[in-house]
Design a protein around this motif. Structure first.
Motif, short mmCIF file in Angstrom:
data_model
loop_
_atom_site.label_atom_id
_atom_site.label_comp_id
_atom_site.label_asym_id
_atom_site.label_seq_id
_atom_site.Cartn_x
_atom_site.Cartn_y
_atom_site.Cartn_z
N ILE A 1 0.83 -1.20 0.00
CA ILE A 1 0.00 0.00 0.00
C ILE A 1 0.86 1.25 0.00
N ALA A 2 2.05 1.17 0.61
CA ALA A 2 2.96 2.33 0.61
C ALA A 2 3.37 2.70 -0.80
N LEU A 3 3.63 1.70 -1.64
CA LEU A 3 3.99 1.96 -3.03
C LEU A 3 2.83 2.59 -3.79
N ASP A 4 1.61 2.08 -3.56
CA ASP A 4 0.43 2.63 -4.23
C ASP A 4 0.23 4.10 -3.87
N VAL A 5 0.31 4.39 -2.58
CA VAL A 5 0.09 5.75 -2.10
C VAL A 5 1.16 6.69 -2.64
N ARG A 6 2.42 6.25 -2.59
CA ARG A 6 3.51 7.08 -3.08
C ARG A 6 3.31 7.45 -4.55
N GLN A 7 2.95 6.46 -5.37
CA GLN A 7 2.77 6.72 -6.80
C GLN A 7 1.61 7.67 -7.05
N ALA A 8 0.50 7.45 -6.35
CA ALA A 8 -0.67 8.30 -6.54
C ALA A 8 -0.38 9.75 -6.18
N LEU A 9 0.34 9.95 -5.10
CA LEU A 9 0.66 11.32 -4.69
C LEU A 9 1.73 11.95 -5.58
N MET A 10 2.63 11.14 -6.11
CA MET A 10 3.59 11.67 -7.08
C MET A 10 2.86 12.18 -8.31
N ASP A 11 1.86 11.42 -8.75
CA ASP A 11 1.06 11.84 -9.90
C ASP A 11 0.30 13.12 -9.59
N ALA A 12 -0.25 13.20 -8.36
CA ALA A 12 -1.01 14.38 -7.97
C ALA A 12 -0.12 15.61 -7.92
N THR A 13 1.08 15.46 -7.37
CA THR A 13 2.00 16.58 -7.24
C THR A 13 2.47 17.09 -8.58
N SER A 14 2.58 16.18 -9.55
CA SER A 14 3.09 16.57 -10.87
C SER A 14 2.06 17.35 -11.68
N GLU A 15 0.79 17.31 -11.23
CA GLU A 15 -0.25 18.04 -11.95
C GLU A 15 -0.47 19.38 -11.28
N SER A 16 -0.05 20.42 -11.94
CA SER A 16 -0.18 21.76 -11.36
C SER A 16 -1.61 22.28 -11.48
N ILE A 17 -1.93 23.22 -10.60
CA ILE A 17 -3.24 23.85 -10.64
C ILE A 17 -3.17 25.10 -11.53
N PRO A 18 -4.12 25.23 -12.47
CA PRO A 18 -4.08 26.40 -13.37
C PRO A 18 -4.16 27.70 -12.57
N THR A 19 -3.45 28.70 -13.04
CA THR A 19 -3.50 30.01 -12.42
C THR A 19 -4.21 30.99 -13.34
N ASN A 20 -4.79 32.02 -12.76
CA ASN A 20 -5.47 33.03 -13.55
C ASN A 20 -4.49 34.15 -13.88
#
Length: 307
Positions: A287-306
């Motif tokens: 589960i540690a590997l799953d969580v790490r990968q999911a959060l790495m993917d989340a971090t790599s996606e930036s939030i659009p700025t105005n």
């Protein structure tokens, strides 16, 4: 006795965040929830009593050691046994300290500032019977009612996690309600809580010591909350992954653009593999590997700025 310098005071206030950040860098963003439910104790062949809860917790600590950034003890699961339960919680907290594991006690305390000041004596100060690295807090007496307790935690090198957007569906109407008065008038309750917590992290280099609780299952509420978690610099404790229904895609939705400060709690999925230590350890690593990968993917996606 000399008065601490401003640099020493700042070091104390940043201590928990620094230690947790280092642990997450070493072991990944997994926090193992230690929740000795009656059914789990029965499934493991343990008595449903304080001794069974303690044996359960000790096994979970062995699985966590060297595989998770922190552990989180569900206080009511020990409180149900009265004084014997508190004694068991004291002993497992001591065992975790001896192992060098960062501990969070999920007690969700809150109240008037004059009342909850005693909590520091229980959890934060040297020699405290339930000495922990951090505890969870409820801010619904007003987020500022927690300020003195938070200051006590920080002065002792400890941290807190303040409930902001929790996983329970009933919380939606309260946490996304629009504030009618005060500094955050026109903003949601959750936004005001997060903003008040963030003030304690201002000026701290790296991850702060005052965190939030943000459920992994609340992706559909993020827009309603008005919060932008990429701007929060304290740790974020996130229950709900696995057994409660959140998946990798939910972590990506909720924590898009965050700064590697999300600590995902997993409890029953891991505990379901016990009491065999080898099986618990393997489940933890998986589960540690799953969580790490999911959060790495989340971090790599930036939030659009105005612009």
């Amino acid at each position: 006795m000399s008065t601490p310098s401003s640099e020493e005071l700042q070091a104390q206030r940043s201590d928990f965040g620094l230690r947790l950040s280092n642990s997450m860098a070493k072991y990944g963003p997994l926090c193992i929830g230690i929740d000795p439910h009656r059914k789990l104790l029965t499934d493991w062949g343990y008595n449903v009593d304080a001794e069974g809860a303690e044996l359960f917790a000790m096994c979970m600590l062995q699985a966590a050691n060297g595989r998770a950034a922190a552990v989180k003890f569900q206080a009511p699961m020990f409180e149900r046994y009265g004084s014997k339960g508190f004694e068991a919680l004291e002993r497992v907290l001591y065992a975790a300290r001896q192992m060098g594991i960062i501990t969070i006690v999920d007690c969700l305390h809150g109240g008037l500032s004059t009342t909850i000041s005693a909590i520091a004596d229980a959890y934060f100060k040297p020699g405290a019977p339930l000495l922990a690295d951090a505890i969870t807090l409820l801010p619904y007496y007003g987020a500022r009612s927690l300020n003195n307790l938070i200051d006590d935690a920080l002065a002792n090198g400890r941290g807190v996690f303040v409930a902001s957007l929790t996983s329970n569906p009933e919380g939606l109407s309260l946490q996304t309600a629009i504030r009618q008065h005060g500094e955050y008038k026109g903003r949601t309750v959750a936004y005001g809580i997060a903003s008040t917590a963030q003030k304690h992290n201002i000026g701290i280099e790296g991850m702060g010591s005052v965190g939030l609780i943000i459920g992994a299952t609340i992706g559909q509420w993020m827009n309603d909350s008005g919060m932008n978690l990429s701007q929060f610099t304290g740790p974020i404790l996130s229950p709900g992954y696995g057994w409660q229904g959140a998946e990798a895609k939910d972590l990506k939705t909720v924590f898009k653009g965050t700064r590697g400060n999300v600590l995902v709690t997993v409890s029953r999925f891991i505990a379901s593999h016990g009491p065999d230590i080898s099986a618990l350890s393997q489940a933890t690593e998986s589960i540690a590997l799953d969580v790490r990968q999911a959060l790495m993917d989340a971090t790599s996606e930036s939030i659009p700025t105005n612009d």
